[in-house]
Motif scaffolding. Structure first.
Motif, short mmCIF file in Angstrom:
data_model
loop_
_atom_site.label_atom_id
_atom_site.label_comp_id
_atom_site.label_asym_id
_atom_site.label_seq_id
_atom_site.Cartn_x
_atom_site.Cartn_y
_atom_site.Cartn_z
N LEU A 22 0.76 -1.22 0.09
CA LEU A 22 0.07 -0.11 -0.04
C LEU A 22 0.87 1.18 -0.14
O LEU A 22 0.72 2.19 -0.60
CB LEU A 22 -1.00 -0.02 1.19
N TYR A 136 -6.62 -6.43 -0.52
CA TYR A 136 -7.34 -5.37 0.12
C TYR A 136 -8.70 -5.46 -0.75
O TYR A 136 -9.92 -4.87 -0.33
CB TYR A 136 -6.74 -4.26 -0.15
N VAL A 151 -7.59 5.72 3.59
CA VAL A 151 -7.69 4.23 2.76
C VAL A 151 -8.85 3.60 3.22
O VAL A 151 -9.11 3.46 4.72
CB VAL A 151 -6.35 3.68 2.99
#
Length: 220
Positions: A22, A136, A151
């Motif tokens: 990420l 994710y 996020v």
């Protein structure tokens, strides 16, 4: 234009395919955004210079926008502590810094919600990324300014696109249906949808709890 948005989505997906984490994804997206902004600024400067050399008479300047009609600047993200509602109706089940159940520490909050719940933007921002990313699933990254990113993961549908600006409280997606779980995982046999929320500052996760206005009930 639609074509430009489509090209931006394709470019962001290419960067997502190459990113290993990420952190890498956000860094590459921000670097690409900065490069495009620099290219646009250079193009605008060239266009302005060309116009200056070819124009023989100047058009009268447009009148200034009345002060009351100007958009007010949004508050810096850091100044919103204690003012942000949960982006979905529900309760925080796992918090930043606690065990994530896999031998690691939570880097955000996990909010248990309900089937089909609408997810809203926690703050004003620009959609840096919207789409699938590794484990994710459907991932949404908002650039909230001043080095802050929000996020969101766990949605079944995202209703905004990369490059789009959103306002706090604006619908940005929806959760999926509750999935049937084993009796060992849940006594009632149902596993409620969960929304993962992570705040990042300068590339590092920060505890989102100080920002929540209501840490239990969520948006009503």
């Amino acid at each position: 234009t639609e074509a430009a948005l489509g090209a931006e989505r394709q470019r962001s997906q290419q960067l997502a395919d190459k990113a290993s984490s990420l952190k890498d994804l956000i860094a590459s997206l921000e670097a690409d955004k900065a490069r495009k902004a620099a290219d646009q600024a250079k193009a605008a400067d060239r266009k302005s210079a060309d116009a200056d050399t070819t124009a023989s008479t100047a058009e009268p300047a447009a009148p200034p926008v009345p002060e009351g009609n100007r958009l007010t600047a949004s508050a810096p993200f850091a100044a919103l502590q204690g003012q942000i509602a949960l982006p979905v109706i529900g309760q925080i089940k796992r918090r930043f810094g606690t065990d994530d159940g896999n031998g690691a520490m939570m880097q955000g909050d996990m909010v248990a919600t309900q089937s089909g719940a609408i997810v809203t933007a926690p703050a004003d921002g620009n959609v840096l990324y919207a789409g699938p990313f590794r484990s994710y699933g459907q991932l949404l990254i908002l650039n909230a300014g001043d080095g802050y990113h929000v996020v969101l993961a766990g949605m079944s549908r995202i209703s905004v696109a990369t490059g789009q600006s959103v306002l706090a409280g604006e619908p940005i997606g929806a959760m999926g249906e509750a999935r049937v779980a084993s009796t060992s995982a849940s006594q009632n046999g149902n596993a409620t949808p969960e929304l993962y929320v992570e705040f990042r500052k300068d590339g590092k996760p920060v505890d989102p709890n100080p920002w929540w206005a209501d840490r239990f009930s969520g948006r009503t």
